[in-house]
Scaffold this active site. Structure first.
Site, PDB file in Angstrom:
ATOM      1  N   CYS A  28     -11.180   2.902  -0.741  1.00 15.19           N
ATOM      2  CA  CYS A  28      -9.823   3.296  -0.371  1.00 15.19           C
ATOM      3  C   CYS A  28      -9.540   2.590   0.945  1.00 15.19           C
ATOM      4  O   CYS A  28     -10.377   2.623   1.860  1.00 15.19           O
ATOM      5  CB  CYS A  28      -9.726   4.810  -0.194  1.00 15.19           C
ATOM      6  SG  CYS A  28      -8.162   5.338   0.559  1.00 15.19           S
TER       7      CYS A  28
ATOM      8  N   HIS B  57      -7.757   3.220   3.345  1.00 12.17           N
ATOM      9  CA  HIS B  57      -7.625   4.058   4.547  1.00 12.17           C
ATOM     10  C   HIS B  57      -8.981   4.314   5.227  1.00 12.17           C
ATOM     11  O   HIS B  57      -9.033   4.632   6.410  1.00 12.17           O
ATOM     12  CB  HIS B  57      -7.072   5.438   4.189  1.00 12.17           C
ATOM     13  CG  HIS B  57      -5.588   5.497   4.075  1.00 12.17           C
ATOM     14  ND1 HIS B  57      -4.899   4.864   3.084  1.00 12.17           N
ATOM     15  CD2 HIS B  57      -4.665   6.133   4.835  1.00 12.17           C
ATOM     16  CE1 HIS B  57      -3.608   5.113   3.230  1.00 12.17           C
ATOM     17  NE2 HIS B  57      -3.436   5.879   4.282  1.00 12.17           N
TER      18      HIS B  57
ATOM     19  N   ASP C  31       0.859  -1.189   0.000  1.00 14.64           N
ATOM     20  CA  ASP C  31       0.000   0.000   0.000  1.00 14.64           C
ATOM     21  C   ASP C  31       0.891   1.235   0.000  1.00 14.64           C
ATOM     22  O   ASP C  31       2.072   1.167   0.348  1.00 14.64           O
ATOM     23  CB  ASP C  31      -0.909   0.022   1.239  1.00 14.64           C
ATOM     24  CG  ASP C  31      -1.870   1.217   1.213  1.00 14.64           C
ATOM     25  OD1 ASP C  31      -2.612   1.361   0.220  1.00 14.64           O
ATOM     26  OD2 ASP C  31      -1.868   2.023   2.161  1.00 14.64           O
ATOM     27  N   SER C  32       0.300   2.362  -0.376  1.00 16.76           N
ATOM     28  CA  SER C  32       1.055   3.622  -0.347  1.00 16.76           C
ATOM     29  C   SER C  32       1.465   3.968   1.087  1.00 16.76           C
ATOM     30  O   SER C  32       2.408   4.715   1.295  1.00 16.76           O
ATOM     31  CB  SER C  32       0.186   4.739  -0.911  1.00 16.76           C
ATOM     32  OG  SER C  32      -0.992   4.849  -0.142  1.00 16.76           O
TER      33      SER C  32
ATOM     34  N   CYS D 179      -4.109  -1.443  -2.320  1.00 17.48           N
ATOM     35  CA  CYS D 179      -4.266   0.001  -2.477  1.00 17.48           C
ATOM     36  C   CYS D 179      -5.076   0.203  -3.748  1.00 17.48           C
ATOM     37  O   CYS D 179      -4.684  -0.270  -4.823  1.00 17.48           O
ATOM     38  CB  CYS D 179      -2.879   0.633  -2.619  1.00 17.48           C
ATOM     39  SG  CYS D 179      -2.898   2.386  -3.017  1.00 17.48           S
TER      40      CYS D 179
ATOM     41  N   GLU E 206      -4.265   9.969   7.958  1.00 16.07           N
ATOM     42  CA  GLU E 206      -2.797   9.917   8.118  1.00 16.07           C
ATOM     43  C   GLU E 206      -2.321  10.862   9.228  1.00 16.07           C
ATOM     44  O   GLU E 206      -1.305  10.638   9.847  1.00 16.07           O
ATOM     45  CB  GLU E 206      -2.106  10.314   6.807  1.00 16.07           C
ATOM     46  CG  GLU E 206      -2.272   9.299   5.696  1.00 16.07           C
ATOM     47  CD  GLU E 206      -1.169   8.238   5.686  1.00 16.07           C
ATOM     48  OE1 GLU E 206      -0.042   8.539   6.090  1.00 16.07           O
ATOM     49  OE2 GLU E 206      -1.457   7.110   5.263  1.00 16.07           O
TER      50      GLU E 206
HETATM   51  N1  DGL Z   1      -4.943   3.494   0.553  1.00 18.82           N
HETATM   52  C1  DGL Z   1      -4.923   3.988  -0.783  1.00 18.82           C
HETATM   53  C2  DGL Z   1      -6.095   3.455  -1.572  1.00 18.82           C
HETATM   54  O1  DGL Z   1      -6.671   2.431  -1.236  1.00 18.82           O
HETATM   55  C3  DGL Z   1      -4.904   5.486  -0.964  1.00 18.82           C
HETATM   56  C4  DGL Z   1      -4.038   6.299  -0.099  1.00 18.82           C
HETATM   57  C5  DGL Z   1      -3.258   7.314  -0.865  1.00 18.82           C
HETATM   58  O2  DGL Z   1      -3.810   8.284  -1.398  1.00 18.82           O
HETATM   59  O3  DGL Z   1      -2.051   7.105  -0.888  1.00 18.82           O
HETATM   60  O4  DGL Z   1      -6.453   4.060  -2.555  1.00 18.82           O
END
Ligand code: DGL
Length: 277
Positions: free
Chosen positions: A193, A195, A11-12, A74, A159
């Protein structure tokens, strides 16, 4: 025959930990190697080319750690990089390895969860702009209408530890109102997403009661169970000692402090610059 190695989960940043948590719950016998590219997150606001380059570097590093199967946990990386990696890079880089994303498994089942044939997708600006969800869902459920809402402030809120603040209320309400203005009959809303599950308590406050809220962890983990059953040759390349390792491209202490919120238990990470093996 290649030596068995852990399943790579990328993931990012922290979001993929919400997916890894479900994978470990459903497939506890396997080893996992989690990589968060925290030094370069968020990905959601970056161009197609940048997300592709970053994701390719991450996948290549995971391959060098002996992962034969890598899951892009991600949505942004799955939307912007997966297809090119699968079609262009894998055949040259490592034809016997596999990279899977989170969008297709989600699209495959989401149409079963709407009675009104109306789905809402909440995601990063990058995922929304790629149109990956409407395109993939159409392949499996052509009659389902898909409405999308980009929520560019949600990842920074998570974050920065602001998931429970009043600032979060403002943006969550604003984005949900906008989504339901576009699709009045939406009865299933996907957190597109990884997150966003951390915002669930607040999202529920502003979601119409009739709408179901879907997060991806369980869906993706179930699809991995199914994939490994259908592909015993890949399952044999995944080691089984019930161990999970965590790597970040940024500061480890910081990662460990935040990661627990996403993973549900303490995490001890190591650092990688993705260059050294
Ligand atoms: N967790 C990432 C996703 O599922 C996005 C987070 C980011 O913008 O880096 O898209």
């Amino acid at each position: 025959m290649a030596q068995a190695g852990p399943i790579g989960v990328f993931d990012s940043g922290y979001g993929g930990l919400t997916v890894l948590k479900e994978m470990v719950a459903q497939l506890p016998q396997y080893d996992y190697l989690y990589l968060g590219d925290n030094a370069r997150s968020p990905y959601g606001i970056r161009s197609f080319d940048t997300v592709y380059q970053y994701t390719k570097e991450a996948v290549s590093w995971l391959f060098r750690q002996n992962c034969s199967l890598v899951i892009l946990a991600c949505n942004t990386a799955s939307a912007k990089a997966l297809r090119t990696i699968q079609q262009k890079d894998l055949p040259v880089m490592a034809p016997q390895k596999r990279v899977l994303g989170v969008i297709r498994p989600t699209a495959e089942m989401i149409g079963h969860l709407t009675e009104n044939q109306s789905i809402g997708i909440l995601a990063t600006a990058g995922t929304v702009a790629s149109d990956s969800y409407p395109m993939e869902i159409k392949k499996f459920f052509p009659e389902v209408k898909v409405y999308q809402e980009a929520c560019p402030m949600w990842v920074p809120l998570v974050e920065n530890g602001e998931a429970e603040s009043q600032g979060a209320d403002y943006f969550i309400r604003k984005n949900l109102e906008s989504l339901f203005e576009k699709g009045k009959n939406i009865d299933a809303v996907l957190l597109g997403c990884t997150h966003y599950p951390l915002l669930i308590p607040k999202i529920k406050e502003y979601l119409p009661v009739a709408a179901k809220l879907l997060s991806q962890g369980e869906i993706v983990a179930k699809s991995l169970v199914n994939y490994l059953e259908r592909h015993p040759e890949m399952a044999n390349l995944c080691s089984r000692q019930s161990r999970s390792l965590f790597f970040t491209t940024d500061d480890c202490e910081n990662f460990d402090r935040h990661a627990e919120k996403f993973y549900g238990q303490p995490v001890q990470s190591a650092h990688t610059d993705l260059k050294t093996p």
